[in-house]
Every structure is written in structure tokens, then in C-alpha cells.
Design an enzyme around this catalytic site. Structure first.
Site, PDB file in Angstrom:
ATOM      1  N   GLY A 267      94.075-111.783  89.635  1.00 41.43           N
ATOM      2  CA  GLY A 267      94.969-111.640  88.486  1.00 41.43           C
ATOM      3  C   GLY A 267      96.361-112.199  88.708  1.00 41.43           C
ATOM      4  O   GLY A 267      96.797-113.114  88.015  1.00 41.43           O
ATOM      5  N   ALA A 268      97.058-111.650  89.695  1.00 44.72           N
ATOM      6  CA  ALA A 268      98.451-112.035  89.886  1.00 44.72           C
ATOM      7  C   ALA A 268      98.918-111.521  91.236  1.00 44.72           C
ATOM      8  O   ALA A 268      98.217-110.753  91.892  1.00 44.72           O
ATOM      9  CB  ALA A 268      99.323-111.451  88.779  1.00 44.72           C
ATOM     10  N   MET A 269     100.109-111.953  91.632  1.00 46.60           N
ATOM     11  CA  MET A 269     100.599-111.616  92.960  1.00 46.60           C
ATOM     12  C   MET A 269     102.096-111.328  92.933  1.00 46.60           C
ATOM     13  O   MET A 269     102.875-112.081  92.373  1.00 46.60           O
ATOM     14  CB  MET A 269     100.284-112.780  93.915  1.00 46.60           C
ATOM     15  CG  MET A 269     100.726-112.546  95.335  1.00 46.60           C
ATOM     16  SD  MET A 269      99.859-111.115  96.052  1.00 46.60           S
ATOM     17  CE  MET A 269     101.112-110.543  97.192  1.00 46.60           C
ATOM     18  N   GLU A 270     102.448-110.233  93.605  1.00 45.74           N
ATOM     19  CA  GLU A 270     103.798-109.675  93.528  1.00 45.74           C
ATOM     20  C   GLU A 270     104.807-110.264  94.504  1.00 45.74           C
ATOM     21  O   GLU A 270     105.761-109.572  94.886  1.00 45.74           O
ATOM     22  CB  GLU A 270     103.704-108.162  93.744  1.00 45.74           C
ATOM     23  CG  GLU A 270     103.314-107.701  95.178  1.00 45.74           C
ATOM     24  CD  GLU A 270     101.830-107.446  95.407  1.00 45.74           C
ATOM     25  OE1 GLU A 270     101.011-107.985  94.642  1.00 45.74           O
ATOM     26  OE2 GLU A 270     101.498-106.705  96.348  1.00 45.74           O
ATOM     27  N   ASN A 271     104.653-111.516  94.965  1.00 46.13           N
ATOM     28  CA  ASN A 271     105.616-112.122  95.894  1.00 46.13           C
ATOM     29  C   ASN A 271     107.057-111.774  95.510  1.00 46.13           C
ATOM     30  O   ASN A 271     107.427-111.841  94.353  1.00 46.13           O
ATOM     31  CB  ASN A 271     105.470-113.645  95.862  1.00 46.13           C
ATOM     32  CG  ASN A 271     104.031-114.077  95.855  1.00 46.13           C
ATOM     33  OD1 ASN A 271     103.292-113.768  96.760  1.00 46.13           O
ATOM     34  ND2 ASN A 271     103.619-114.751  94.782  1.00 46.13           N
ATOM     35  N   HIS A 303     102.492-104.215  86.387  1.00 47.38           N
ATOM     36  CA  HIS A 303     101.946-103.905  87.714  1.00 47.38           C
ATOM     37  C   HIS A 303     102.670-104.708  88.796  1.00 47.38           C
ATOM     38  O   HIS A 303     103.162-104.140  89.781  1.00 47.38           O
ATOM     39  CB  HIS A 303     100.447-104.221  87.717  1.00 47.38           C
ATOM     40  CG  HIS A 303      99.767-103.998  89.025  1.00 47.38           C
ATOM     41  ND1 HIS A 303      99.108-102.825  89.329  1.00 47.38           N
ATOM     42  CD2 HIS A 303      99.647-104.789  90.119  1.00 47.38           C
ATOM     43  CE1 HIS A 303      98.617-102.917  90.558  1.00 47.38           C
ATOM     44  NE2 HIS A 303      98.923-104.099  91.057  1.00 47.38           N
ATOM     45  N   GLU A 304     102.756-106.009  88.610  1.00 45.94           N
ATOM     46  CA  GLU A 304     103.381-106.844  89.652  1.00 45.94           C
ATOM     47  C   GLU A 304     104.866-106.508  89.764  1.00 45.94           C
ATOM     48  O   GLU A 304     105.417-106.460  90.863  1.00 45.94           O
ATOM     49  CB  GLU A 304     103.185-108.334  89.358  1.00 45.94           C
ATOM     50  CG  GLU A 304     101.730-108.776  89.146  1.00 45.94           C
ATOM     51  CD  GLU A 304     100.754-108.331  90.224  1.00 45.94           C
ATOM     52  OE1 GLU A 304     101.186-108.127  91.372  1.00 45.94           O
ATOM     53  OE2 GLU A 304      99.560-108.155  89.916  1.00 45.94           O
ATOM     54  N   GLU A 326      98.451-100.275  96.214  1.00 45.04           N
ATOM     55  CA  GLU A 326      97.674-100.611  95.012  1.00 45.04           C
ATOM     56  C   GLU A 326      97.356 -99.388  94.149  1.00 45.04           C
ATOM     57  O   GLU A 326      97.544 -99.416  92.943  1.00 45.04           O
ATOM     58  CB  GLU A 326      96.408-101.386  95.377  1.00 45.04           C
ATOM     59  CG  GLU A 326      96.677-102.766  95.996  1.00 45.04           C
ATOM     60  CD  GLU A 326      97.556-103.672  95.135  1.00 45.04           C
ATOM     61  OE1 GLU A 326      97.739-103.378  93.933  1.00 45.04           O
ATOM     62  OE2 GLU A 326      98.068-104.675  95.668  1.00 45.04           O
TER      63      GLU A 326
HETATM   64  N1  ARG Z   1      98.409-107.664  95.352  1.00 43.94           N
HETATM   65  C1  ARG Z   1      97.838-108.304  94.206  1.00 43.94           C
HETATM   66  C2  ARG Z   1      97.891-107.297  93.076  1.00 43.94           C
HETATM   67  O1  ARG Z   1      97.394-106.243  93.112  1.00 43.94           O
HETATM   68  C3  ARG Z   1      96.434-108.738  94.347  1.00 43.94           C
HETATM   69  C4  ARG Z   1      96.087-109.522  95.547  1.00 43.94           C
HETATM   70  C5  ARG Z   1      94.615-109.709  95.584  1.00 43.94           C
HETATM   71  N2  ARG Z   1      94.229-110.276  96.809  1.00 43.94           N
HETATM   72  C6  ARG Z   1      92.944-110.460  97.148  1.00 43.94           C
HETATM   73  N3  ARG Z   1      92.683-110.980  98.275  1.00 43.94           N
HETATM   74  N4  ARG Z   1      91.956-110.106  96.376  1.00 43.94           N
HETATM   75  O2  ARG Z   1      98.490-107.482  92.109  1.00 43.94           O
HETATM   76 ZN    ZN Z   2      98.664-104.717  92.933  1.00 45.27          ZN
END
Ligand code: ARG
Ligand code: ZN
Length: 879
Positions: A267-271, A303-304, A326
Site C-alpha cells: 500500500g504505502a510506506m511511512e519513510n 495510517h502512514e 503496525e
Molecule cells: N510499513 C508499511 C505500512 O504499514 C508497510 C510495509 C510493508 N512491507 C512489506 N514488506 N510488506 O504502512
Molecule cells: Zn503501517
């Protein structure tokens, strides 16, 4: 090639690293031919590290071109390097700077981990172990460092250069190149690193935090899609403001950037300061996105963003603790949606998600605790159990402690662990301390896999005016956990008197009862209420206060009573589901429903539809029979999906067929020509209207298919158009092929809408579907490296098409297994995820079970699978 499928990592083996990297200075030279990365890592030995302890850095598919310490190149004898690690044999026992240079090929990175190119844009995905594909590093979440990033790239193809934190310099670099320097002052683990370089459009806005800091916001996307980013921006600002109000958490940098990319594994990533999103969770406009898409975008943006505190400022010590960030962050985004929209509707749909995604995982061969204690491939643990059950556990904590007690614990968590990498134990400890309670037993929720069964029976003694509830819990064994402990379950409840109003009691004994909540902590309890004037009907597990499978001794009449009178909307919804489920399960198991039982259910459905006190969105969720997959799992063994499909089909006809005129009238009344708006009330109205259309088609009303085709043609937004397409496709009406062809022509040029077409195409349960899906996949123009397209087609077939995936001749299973083998060579994460569709196999009837097993063993015998896919395959087969 190394086969590391036997390599298992255990939580009990956790040890801190003997060295820490405290500062990172990265220099990227990006060109269309390849990327060179120079890293200056400031390394410190941990106190107590013995002289001669080697420094072992992680790598993955890297090519080392030089290595030096404090500016002096290393002799070949003082280090060992291969594609997957770099060892400095005897590093200095003081602070030093390790300098490495590697060359990368983002253009051929089809795994989409590390640095890769998506539609020409360079972007990164590092969680959980992608950073090691960019440079040699201590790629573990407990290594926290400050990062400085210099990027040099061709100005024409990459005018936009982004990384975490704040931009501190930029300029011309000659030869058509330009550069930018970004600094992130916050300590962070490498999995939160990100950079983006490309030719992108953007929209900008700003947000002023509660303490008066002005934050510049931007969303970057493919040129021409800017007008589709406004809903995401609006969602971001509402998220920022909600986290201040609800949790007292402000944003902490001057810039917050979001980038939408079209090739993304999830979906997305919280960098930190630079969230990267799958573009399907950013782009929305009324004629291409549905209400569901709008709600998902709002939820994932939130969420992010919420991860900035729960995940980034406070991160995980190791990947076993994944649900620390999470589960908690899903809980927070659920609360956000509940506050922004309807709490009851959100709860019901979250429970539906839990039951359709997490319960099957917990009850099948891939069951694992919310905090696993071992893994072979961490990517396979980004699961519904870690996310959704993780959120349920946090929700139970909030239920047990009450809002104020929960907030006290959260405040202490932020105060104590800010800037650190921590554990589930530390998380629970702040709640225990802030509330002066013991959470020792509660912790079992994180450690034990499996969905507990809660069995409740009741009895009333009119002469003594006493009412008894007997509760029992039991959790079945799961892989690796043969024996189970009792859990602490908050069971919200109420007693309802014959006139439909709440009933009190004068005294209660035999259990832990707190106002409206029973807390069950042993294997069983018998609770006696005295001074109860009439036999009450109990409403149990209100709001689904614990993630359990409850069975009760309530009669169908009791349930119908609850469907009318329960003050808890979740309880009313659940009661209708229970009544329907009993009829469906009975019929599948050979006891056809009695006519009067169907009549009573029909009346309850009709009353629900006619009740002006209920929300449209609630009605949309209530006026539906439990899905085929849920019926299958309720039956639990020797499943024949075709039989379940037929029974559900007949029950739809029996219950809703005679309501055709009411349903049609209500459908017409809900027709509106107001312009599209994504708010809860308008989307609720559309949801109900589309549900009614679904009922007309599913119940065999003669006008149903035509009405759906009409709505498809007349629709002024994607929600209505797609709903009409989906109900036609699911029932495979005579009109369905024409509608699908039209949809394809109208929207085939928009990849995100094409995904909707792919999913509907793959979900039709007619015998021709497999051939159609094969043909779509075989089309040379099918984008076979894009995760969204692959999941929309084959993921939907394996997950949403119970009868055709599980064809008795095994063709559905073989098709998916062959697909997995092929995709695995390019993108193991997508392959492994699709393969989890097989987790149902041990529950199938013998013919289908054997067919599934044979497809799986054939896949295994091919060999050469990625660690991701091999891990899922081995565990699935062992079940
Ligand atoms: N941390 C990210 C989130 O929950 C998702 C990362 C998913 N990574 C994976 N290897 N499936 O928003
Ligand atoms: Zn997450």
C-alpha cells in the site's frame, strides 16, 4: 546460488550489535545507465566490544567498488565482501568512518525492494530489508542514525530530487546534471530511508501545527494527475489535526512530502518526511474512483502519517516487534476513520475484514502469533495477524483501561520511548505502570496464535429470579503451539428485557463483572445475576470487544429479538448475520431451512430496510447474507465451495425474492442527482442503493439484470457504475459480458480503473472464467511486472473466486501455482502473497484437497523458488 531456505531467525537469539552506525552520509550519482552510491558511515564500537570483533554489514545483490576507513583504502586481507555482506575483519575500537562505494542497477530491479525505477522515476522501498540493496549497512531497526543525502541526477529526466528531512542545498552539477542535499535531523533506522528522483508534477499546501509551526505539504505524482491528489491532501491535513487533538502529537519537520508511484509491492510506506505511496492510494476523482477508494485513501494517508510517532520516533527493536508499530498504527487509523465517519459502520466493516482476512490465517497452516518468535523471511509477516489482530489487541487494552487510562499509558509511552527502538514488553509496561495493573496474562494475546472460541450458554430461574451466564474459552492448537493458555477477554454486554429496554440486576457473583463488561480470564466462568424479574436476552460481545469466535445457545427468536432491540449497532448487525448463517450452514449440512424461519428472517430484513432510525450505511451492511468464504469457514471441514455457492444463492432468492417490490421502491427513492461528494452520508446513500441493486440481482428478480445494466449506463460516478458492473459480473448475468467489454473500452487507458475490470473479470464464478483469465494474462500487452495488475487479476482469482479457484478438476489450483512459479523469478513478494490463497486447502473436501495438494507439491518439486515463496509453500503444505 545459495539456498538459505533453511535459515531460521529466532527472537530468543536477539543480541545488540557490537557496533553502531551513528551517522550516515550518502552520495548518489544517478544516471539512466546505473547508479553509484558512496557511503560514509560513522561507526562506534558498543561499550564492552572486544578488540578483534569483526564488523559485519548486510548487503544484498551489491557490487563493491571501493572500501576505506578514515580515508585510507583497505588492504584485501582486512575485509571480505560478497554480494550479501561486507565484513571488516578487525575494525578500530574507536569512532571511525567507513567509506564504501557500490554500483546498482535500479533499471533491472523487478523485486521493487531497494532502489528501483517505476515509470521512469527512481524511488526506494527499504522496509524491512531493502536498504541493504542500496549500500552495505547494519540493516536492523535498532540501529538509529542521522542521515545526510546528496543526489546528483540528469536535470531533464529527474528535475525533482527528494529525500528525508529538509533540503539544505541544491544547484547545477555540470554536464546536464544537477544535485540536491537533504538532511534528516531525526535519528532513524535504515528502513525509513527514502529518496525519489524523477520528472513529477505536484500539488502543495501547508498546515500550521498546534504550537504554531508551519509545515509545507506536497504530493508528487505523474504529470497530468495533479487534479487527482486533492482528496489525499485533504485527508493528510485532517490526519495531522486529529493526531494533535486525540493523542497530543504534532508533526516535527518543516516539510512533509508524499510521492505516488505506479509500481509498488504493497500500500504505502511511512519513510520519515517522505512517504511513498502506491498510486492507487493517492489518486481519486469521482468518475474513476469509488467511495471505497476514497475511504481507503483517507485511511492509508492517515495510517502512514500516524506512523511518524508510532513507528518512526518510536520504532521496533527487531522485526519480531513489527506489530508494536503496525497494530498500534492500525488501531489509530481505525479510530481516525471512526471519528471522521460513522463509528458503528467502521466497526462492522473492520470486523468483516478481520473475519475474512485474519481469522482464516489464524485457523490455517500459516497461523502465527501477532508477535512471532521465529521467521525465515520477514516479508511474509506483514500479515493480517500482525496488522489487524495487532489492532484488536490494542483495542482490547483501550477497552479494559477505559479512554482515560489508555491515554495515560500512551502519553507515558511517548514520553519514555521517544527516539528509541523498543519492544512489546516495553509497550505493555507503560500501560501497566500508568494504570497500576498487571498485564502479564494480557501479553499472551501477542504470543499465542489462533482465534479463541468463546462458548456462552444461559439459563433463567423464574422462581429465584436469577439469571446465569456460563462462559468457556478454548483455543485450538496451531502450527508449533500444541497447547494454549487462557486469555483475558473483555466481553462487553447488556441484558435486554422483554419490552426491548435494558434490564438491571440487584447483585452479581461468580465472575469479574464491571458495569457493562465481563472480563473472562480463566478457562470458564459462571456468572449469576440476582434480582432479575424476567428472562432477559443477553447482548454479548458488544462492539466485538474481543477478537474471538463466539457461539451461544441463543435461539433464532432471541437473535431476531436482538436484531430489533439491541442498543449496540454491532449487536444488531451480528444478530442478523447469525440468523442467516444458521440457515445457510444447516442447509449445506443437509437440513433444509423451514419456511417460517426464512419468513422471520425476511421480516427482520424488511424491518431493517424500513427503519428510519438506522443509517443508510448500516443498512447496506445489514442487508446481506454472510459471504461464501465465511460460511465455508463456519462449516470448517470437508468444504464443497460449489455447494456453498448454490445454497447461498438459494437463500438469497428465498429471503429477498419476495421483497422485490419493497427493495425496488427503496432503490428508486434513493436515486439522487446531487453532484458527487465523498462524505459519509452521501457514500452511505450510494452504498445502500447499490446494495439494493445487488439484492435484486442476487434474489433473481426478473428486472435485476436490466436494472443493473441501466444503472451502469446512467451512472454519473464510478461508485455507481462499478457497483452495477460488479453485481452483474458476480452473478454473471446475460448483460455482464457486454458491460465488461464496454468498461474495458471506456477505461482501459487508466491503469487503476483497468484493475477494477481485471478483478471483476477474475471473480465471476462461471465455468468459463479460468479461460478468460488465462487469455488476459497471455496478452502480450499485459503489464506483467506491475503488482497492482497482477494482484487485481490473479490475486482476485485466488482469493475471491472460491468455486473456480477450487475447481474439482484442479485446473484453478494449477493455474495459480504456475503463475506463482513464473512471477517468483521477478517479484518474490507478489508471488508469495498470491500463494497464500492456498491456505484454505486442508479444509476442502477430499477431491479438491488432493487437487490442491498436488498443485502445491508440483510447485515444490520445480525447486529454485525464492525464500519468500519457499517459506509460504513449506508452511502451507505442512498444514
Ligand atoms: N510499513 C508499511 C505500512 O504499514 C508497510 C510495509 C510493508 N512491507 C512489506 N514488506 N510488506 O504502512
Ligand atoms: Zn503501517
Amino acid at each position: 546460488m545459495r539456498t538459505d531456505s533453511e535459515h531460521t531467525i529466532y527472537l530468543k537469539d536477539y543480541t545488540p550489535s557490537p557496533y553502531t552506525i551513528v551517522a550516515v552520509d550518502l552520495d548518489f550519482r544517478i544516471t539512466a545507465e546505473g547508479t553509484r552510491v558512496r557511503a560514509l558511515l560513522t561507526v562506534e564500537p558498543r561499550e564492552g566490544t572486544e578488540p578483534g570483533t569483526p564488523l559485519v554489514l548486510d548487503g544484498n545483490e551489491l557490487t563493491l567498488t571501493s572500501v576505506a576507513i578514515d580515508g585510507a583504502p583497505l588492504m584485501v586481507s582486512s575485509y571480505a565482501a560478497d554480494a550479501d555482506s561486507l565484513t571488516i575483519v578487525e575494525p578500530p575500537l574507536r569512532r571511525f568512518v567507513l567509506e564504501t562505494e557500490v554500483s546498482l542497477k535500479p533499471e533491472t530491479n523487478t523485486r521493487l525492494m531497494g532502489l528501483y525505477r517505476s515509470s521512469g522515476t527512481w524511488c526506494t522501498q527499504c522496509e524491512p530489508e531493502g536498504f541493504r540493496r542500496i549500500t552495505y549497512y547494519l540493516d536492523r531497526p535498532d540501529n538509529l542514525a542521522v542521515f545526510r543525502v546528496t543526489m546528483t541526477a540528469p536535470r531533464d529526466i529527474a528535475p525533482v530530487l527528494l529525500a528525508n528531512g529538509n533540503k539544505v542545498a541544491a544547484g547545477d552539477a555540470g554536464d546536464g546534471m544537477h544535485y540536491a542535499v537533504w538532511e534528516d535531523p531525526h535519528l532513524k533506522p535504515a528502513y525509513l530511508f527514502a529518496l525519489v528522483a524523477g520528472d513529477l508534477g505536484s500539488i502543495t499546501d501547508n498546515f500550521t501545527t498546534a504550537s504554531g509551526r508551519k509545515v509545507d505539504l506536497a504530493i508528487y505524482c505523474e504529470h497530468g494527475k495533479e487534479d487527482q491528489c486533492h482528496w489525499a491532501m485533504d485527508s493528510l491535513k485532517r490526519s495531522m489535526s486529529w493526531d494533535e487533538r486525540r493523542f497530543g502529537r504534532e508533526y516535527d519537520l518543516d516539510i512533509f512530502n508524499i510521492v505516488a508511484v505506479s509500481d509498488f509491492n504493497f500500500g504505502a510506506m511511512e519513510n520519515k518526511g517522505l512517504n511513498i505511496f502506491n498510486d492507487k492510494l493517492v489518486f481519486a476523482k469521482p468518475d474513476t474512483a469509488t467511495d471505497g477508494d476514497y475511504e481507503n485513501i483517507e485511511r492509508v494517508i492517515a495510517h502512514e502519517y500516524f506512523h511518524n510517532w508510532t513507528g518512526n520516533r518510536i520504532t521496533c527493536r527487531d522485526w519480531f516487534q513489527l506489530c508494536l508499530k503496525e497494530g498500534l498504527t492500525v488501531y489509530r487509523d481505525q479510530e481516525f476513520t471512526s471519528d471522521e465517519r460513522s463509528r458503528a459502520v467502521k466497526r462492522i466493516s473492520d470486523v468483516q475484514t478481520l473475519r475474512s482476512a485474519q481469522f482464516p490465517e489464524d485457523g490455517g497452516p500459516l497461523a502465527h502469533p501477532a508477535r512471532p518468535d521465529q521467521y525465515r523471511e520477514i516479508n511474509n509477516f506483514y500479515t493480517a495477524t500482525v496488522y489487524e489482530k495487532g489492532a484488536e489487541i490494542v483495542r482490547m487494552l483501550a477497552t479494559l483501561l477505559g479512554e482515560a487510562g489508555f491515554r495515560k499509558g500512551m502519553d507515558l509511552y511517548f514520553e519514555r520511548h521517544d527516539g528509541r527502538a523498543t519492544t512489546i514488553e516495553a509497550f505493555l509496561a507503560v500501560f501497566a505502570e500508568a494504570n497500576q495493573i498487571d498485564l502479564g496474562q494480557f501479553q499472551t494475546w501477542y504470543l499465542q496464535a489462533g482465534t479463541p472460541k468463546l462458548t456462552v450458554s444461559d439459563s433463567y430461574d423464574a422462581a429465584a429470579q436469577t439469571y446465569r451466564l456460563k462462559l468457556e474459552q478454548k483455543t485450538e492448537p496451531t502450527p508449533g503451539q500444541p497447547t494454549k493458555q487462557a486469555l483475558v477477554m473483555p466481553i462487553k454486554f447488556g441484558l435486554i428485557g422483554p419490552n426491548g429496554s435494558p434490564m438491571g440486576w440487584s447483585h452479581v457473583s461468580g465472575g469479574d463483572v464491571r458495569d457493562d463488561m465481563i472480563v473472562l480470564s480463566g478457562d470458564s466462568a459462571e456468572i449469576v445475576f440476582t434480582g432479575v424479574a424476567n428472562r432477559p436476552v443477553p447482548s454479548l460481545l458488544r462492539g466485538f470487544s474481543a477478537p474471538v469466535n463466539m457461539t451461544t445457545t441463543l435461539t433464532q427468536d432471541d437473535r431476531l429479538f436482538l436484531a430489533r432491540h439491541d442498543s449496540d449497532p454491532f449487536g444488531r448487525w451480528q444478530a442478523l448475520q447469525d440468523v442467516s448463517m444458521a440457515l445457510a450452514v444447516g442447509a449445506v449440512n443437509g437440513t433444509p431451512w423451514a419456511e417460517d424461519a426464512v419468513t422471520a428472517l425476511r421480516q427482520a430484513m424488511a424491518d431493517t430496510l424500513a427503519n428510519d432510525n438506522l443509517d443508510d450505511a448500516f443498512k447496506a451492511l445489514a442487508l446481506v447474507l454472510p459471504g461464501e468464504a465465511l460460511i465455508a469457514r463456519t462449516i470448517g471441514k470437508d468444504i464443497d465451495p460449489a455447494k456453498i455457492h448454490d445454497v447461498r444463492d438459494q437463500l438469497n432468492r428465498a429471503v429477498f425474492g419476495p421483497l422485490t417490490s419493497q427493495v425496488t421502491a427503496a432503490y428508486i427513492k434513493l436515486t439522487s442527482d446531487l453532484p458527487y461528494a465523498p462524505d459519509a452520508a452521501s457514500s452511505g446513500r450510494r452504498a445502500l442503493r447499490n446494495r439494493l441493486l445487488g439484492l435484486l440481482v442476487a434474489s433473481g428478480a426478473s428486472e435485476g439484470p436490466k436494472l443493473a445494466a441501466q444503472q451502469y449506463a446512467d451512472a454519473s460516478n464510478m461508485t455507481d457504475r462499478f457497483a452495477a458492473l460488479a453485481v452483474s459480473g458476480a452473478a454473471w448475468t446475460g448483460e455482464a459480458p457486454v458491460l465488461l467489454a464496454d468498461f474495458r473500452t471506456r477505461f482501459g487507458g487508466d491503469p487503476l480503473v483497468l484493475d477494477k475490470w481485471l478483478s471483476v473479470s477474475a471473480s465471476a464464478q462461471d465455468d468459463g472464467v479460468l479461460e478468460r483469465v488465462r487469455a488476459i494474462l497471455a496478452d502480450p500487452n499485459f503489464p506483467k511486472n506491475n503488482p497492482n495488475r497482477l494482484r487485481a487479476l490473479v490475486g482476485a482469482f485466488a482469493m475471491n473466486n472460491p468455486t473456480q479457484f477450487a475447481r474439482p478438476d484442479g485446473a484453478g489450483f494449477r493455474f495459480v501455482a504456475d503463475f506463482v512459479a513464473d512471477v517468483d523469478t521477478r517479484n518474490p513478494q507478489v508471488a508469495a502473497r498470491v500463494l497464500t490463497g492456498f491456505r484454505i486447502w486442508p479444509m476442502l473436501e477430499p477431491v479438491r484437497r488432493a487437487a490442491a495438494k498436488s498443485a502445491l507439491t508440483t510447485l515444490q518439486s520445480k525447486g529454485g523458488l525464492s525464500r519468500n515463496t519457499a517459506d509460504i509453500l513449506t508452511r502451507t503444505l505442512a498444514g
